[in-house]
Write a protein that holds these residues in place. Structure first.
Motif, PDB file in Angstrom:
ATOM      1  N   ALA A  52      28.713  10.202  26.989  1.00 55.97           N
ATOM      2  CA  ALA A  52      29.440   9.666  26.049  1.00 55.97           C
ATOM      3  C   ALA A  52      28.642   9.818  25.044  1.00 55.97           C
ATOM      4  CB  ALA A  52      30.059   7.895  25.816  1.00 55.97           C
ATOM      5  N   PHE A  53      27.576   9.483  24.457  1.00 59.79           N
ATOM      6  CA  PHE A  53      26.314   9.059  23.455  1.00 59.79           C
ATOM      7  C   PHE A  53      25.257  10.829  23.156  1.00 59.79           C
ATOM      8  CE2 PHE A  53      27.308   5.234  23.012  1.00 59.79           C
ATOM      9  CZ  PHE A  53      26.856   5.220  21.284  1.00 59.79           C
ATOM     10  N   ALA A  54      25.904  11.847  24.205  1.00 60.33           N
ATOM     11  CA  ALA A  54      25.542  12.731  24.174  1.00 60.33           C
ATOM     12  C   ALA A  54      25.856  13.660  23.438  1.00 60.33           C
ATOM     13  CB  ALA A  54      25.845  13.160  25.709  1.00 60.33           C
ATOM     14  N   GLY A  55      25.554  14.272  22.303  1.00 66.04           N
ATOM     15  CA  GLY A  55      25.535  14.709  21.675  1.00 66.04           C
ATOM     16  C   GLY A  55      26.001  13.941  19.710  1.00 66.04           C
ATOM     17  N   ALA A  56      25.950  12.778  19.998  1.00 67.72           N
ATOM     18  CA  ALA A  56      26.688  11.947  19.293  1.00 67.72           C
ATOM     19  C   ALA A  56      25.298  11.964  17.937  1.00 67.72           C
ATOM     20  CB  ALA A  56      26.796  10.923  19.722  1.00 67.72           C
ATOM     21  N   GLY A  57      23.931  12.380  18.363  1.00 69.47           N
ATOM     22  CA  GLY A  57      23.672  12.208  17.241  1.00 69.47           C
ATOM     23  C   GLY A  57      22.269  10.663  17.447  1.00 69.47           C
TER      24      GLY A  57
ATOM     25  N   HIS B  34      31.998   8.301  18.165  1.00 68.99           N
ATOM     26  CA  HIS B  34      32.036  10.364  18.792  1.00 68.99           C
ATOM     27  C   HIS B  34      32.878  10.233  19.800  1.00 68.99           C
ATOM     28  CE1 HIS B  34      30.490  14.267  19.971  1.00 68.99           C
ATOM     29  NE2 HIS B  34      30.339  12.828  20.965  1.00 68.99           N
ATOM     30  N   PRO B  35      34.214  10.474  19.541  1.00 66.81           N
ATOM     31  CA  PRO B  35      35.031  10.894  20.423  1.00 66.81           C
ATOM     32  C   PRO B  35      34.794  12.402  21.433  1.00 66.81           C
ATOM     33  CG  PRO B  35      35.958  11.453  18.887  1.00 66.81           C
ATOM     34  CD  PRO B  35      34.583  11.061  18.229  1.00 66.81           C
ATOM     35  N   VAL B  36      34.919  11.341  23.011  1.00 63.68           N
ATOM     36  CA  VAL B  36      34.425  11.856  23.943  1.00 63.68           C
ATOM     37  C   VAL B  36      35.704  12.368  24.851  1.00 63.68           C
ATOM     38  CG1 VAL B  36      32.893  13.488  25.561  1.00 63.68           C
ATOM     39  CG2 VAL B  36      31.693  11.531  24.092  1.00 63.68           C
ATOM     40  N   GLY B  37      36.724  12.918  24.627  1.00 66.40           N
ATOM     41  CA  GLY B  37      37.338  13.496  25.960  1.00 66.40           C
ATOM     42  C   GLY B  37      38.967  12.293  26.041  1.00 66.40           C
ATOM     43  N   ASP B  38      38.767  11.432  26.913  1.00 63.44           N
ATOM     44  CA  ASP B  38      39.602   9.996  26.523  1.00 63.44           C
ATOM     45  C   ASP B  38      38.487   8.614  26.316  1.00 63.44           C
ATOM     46  OD1 ASP B  38      38.229  10.052  29.200  1.00 63.44           O
ATOM     47  OD2 ASP B  38      39.859   9.166  30.107  1.00 63.44           O
TER      48      ASP B  38
ATOM     49  N   GLN C 223      43.110   2.086  24.151  1.00 61.21           N
ATOM     50  CA  GLN C 223      42.521   1.912  23.228  1.00 61.21           C
ATOM     51  C   GLN C 223      41.588   2.196  22.257  1.00 61.21           C
ATOM     52  OE1 GLN C 223      41.673  -2.728  23.679  1.00 61.21           O
ATOM     53  NE2 GLN C 223      43.454  -2.782  22.217  1.00 61.21           N
ATOM     54  N   ALA C 224      41.095   3.004  23.283  1.00 64.58           N
ATOM     55  CA  ALA C 224      40.014   4.250  22.591  1.00 64.58           C
ATOM     56  C   ALA C 224      40.267   5.305  21.852  1.00 64.58           C
ATOM     57  CB  ALA C 224      39.317   5.168  23.707  1.00 64.58           C
ATOM     58  N   ALA C 225      41.696   5.553  21.782  1.00 68.70           N
ATOM     59  CA  ALA C 225      42.455   6.204  21.010  1.00 68.70           C
ATOM     60  C   ALA C 225      42.463   5.914  19.471  1.00 68.70           C
ATOM     61  CB  ALA C 225      43.897   6.775  21.237  1.00 68.70           C
ATOM     62  N   GLU C 226      42.828   4.780  19.713  1.00 68.40           N
ATOM     63  CA  GLU C 226      43.175   4.226  17.875  1.00 68.40           C
ATOM     64  C   GLU C 226      41.593   4.095  17.385  1.00 68.40           C
ATOM     65  OE1 GLU C 226      44.366  -0.210  18.372  1.00 68.40           O
ATOM     66  OE2 GLU C 226      45.813   0.615  20.533  1.00 68.40           O
ATOM     67  N   ILE C 227      40.294   4.261  17.910  1.00 70.20           N
ATOM     68  CA  ILE C 227      39.508   4.310  17.327  1.00 70.20           C
ATOM     69  C   ILE C 227      38.836   5.549  16.369  1.00 70.20           C
ATOM     70  CG2 ILE C 227      36.664   3.482  17.173  1.00 70.20           C
ATOM     71  CD1 ILE C 227      37.682   1.336  19.430  1.00 70.20           C
ATOM     72  N   ARG C 228      38.869   5.748  15.377  1.00 69.11           N
ATOM     73  CA  ARG C 228      39.196   6.423  14.355  1.00 69.11           C
ATOM     74  C   ARG C 228      37.986   7.145  13.741  1.00 69.11           C
ATOM     75  NH1 ARG C 228      44.670   5.893  14.264  1.00 69.11           N
ATOM     76  NH2 ARG C 228      45.415   6.951  16.275  1.00 69.11           N
ATOM     77  N   SER C 229      37.158   5.120  13.542  1.00 66.90           N
ATOM     78  CA  SER C 229      36.606   5.634  12.897  1.00 66.90           C
ATOM     79  C   SER C 229      34.963   4.379  13.149  1.00 66.90           C
ATOM     80  CB  SER C 229      36.955   5.396  11.647  1.00 66.90           C
ATOM     81  OG  SER C 229      36.876   3.711  11.157  1.00 66.90           O
ATOM     82  N   VAL C 230      33.900   3.863  12.244  1.00 67.62           N
ATOM     83  CA  VAL C 230      33.095   3.165  12.549  1.00 67.62           C
ATOM     84  C   VAL C 230      33.948   2.146  12.001  1.00 67.62           C
ATOM     85  CG1 VAL C 230      31.081   1.457  11.617  1.00 67.62           C
ATOM     86  CG2 VAL C 230      31.030   4.089  12.364  1.00 67.62           C
TER      87      VAL C 230
END
Length: 111
Positions: free
Chosen positions: A32-37, A44-48, A78-85
């Motif tokens: 999940a954190f790969a490529g997140a910086g 950082h959304p990654v798939g689902d 609920q992951a879909a509801e998280i679009r920002s910090v």
């Protein structure tokens, strides 16, 4: 919601406090954190799933003076509801705030 949570306490290093039900949460976390910086806060959304990194909302620091980070991998609907910090703070932090308050000053990480 399935939740992986990694953080550190005042005197103990980075640990998984929640595993999301995975016997070994590390591969899920790393994926999940790969490529997140390495920014101090990310969403950082990654798939689902969503990788979320936040600074401790109360500004707590470890014994070396470093601000405590909290890193989450959120799985499920609920992951879909998280679009920002900000979304992560509102939806995820209330679920773990009490537990962190209980454990962060322990001399050793909780088992």
């Amino acid at each position: 919601m399935s939740l992986i949570w990694a953080t550190r306490g005042r005197a103990w290093g980075f640990r998984f406090l929640l595993t999301g039900g995975f016997p070994d949460p590390l591969p899920e976390y790393e994926g999940a954190f790969a490529g997140a910086g390495d920014a101090p806060e990310i969403c950082h959304p990654v798939g689902d799933r969503v990788a979320l990194r936040i600074r401790d909302p109360l500004g707590r620091k470890d014994q070396s003076g470093r601000l405590i980070p909290h890193e989450f991998v959120i799985c499920g609907p609920q992951a879909a509801e998280i679009r920002s910090v900000a979304d992560g703070l509102a939806l995820v932090w209330p679920q773990v705030a009490g537990e962190f308050e209980r454990v962060w000053e322990m001399p050793r990480p909780p088992v």
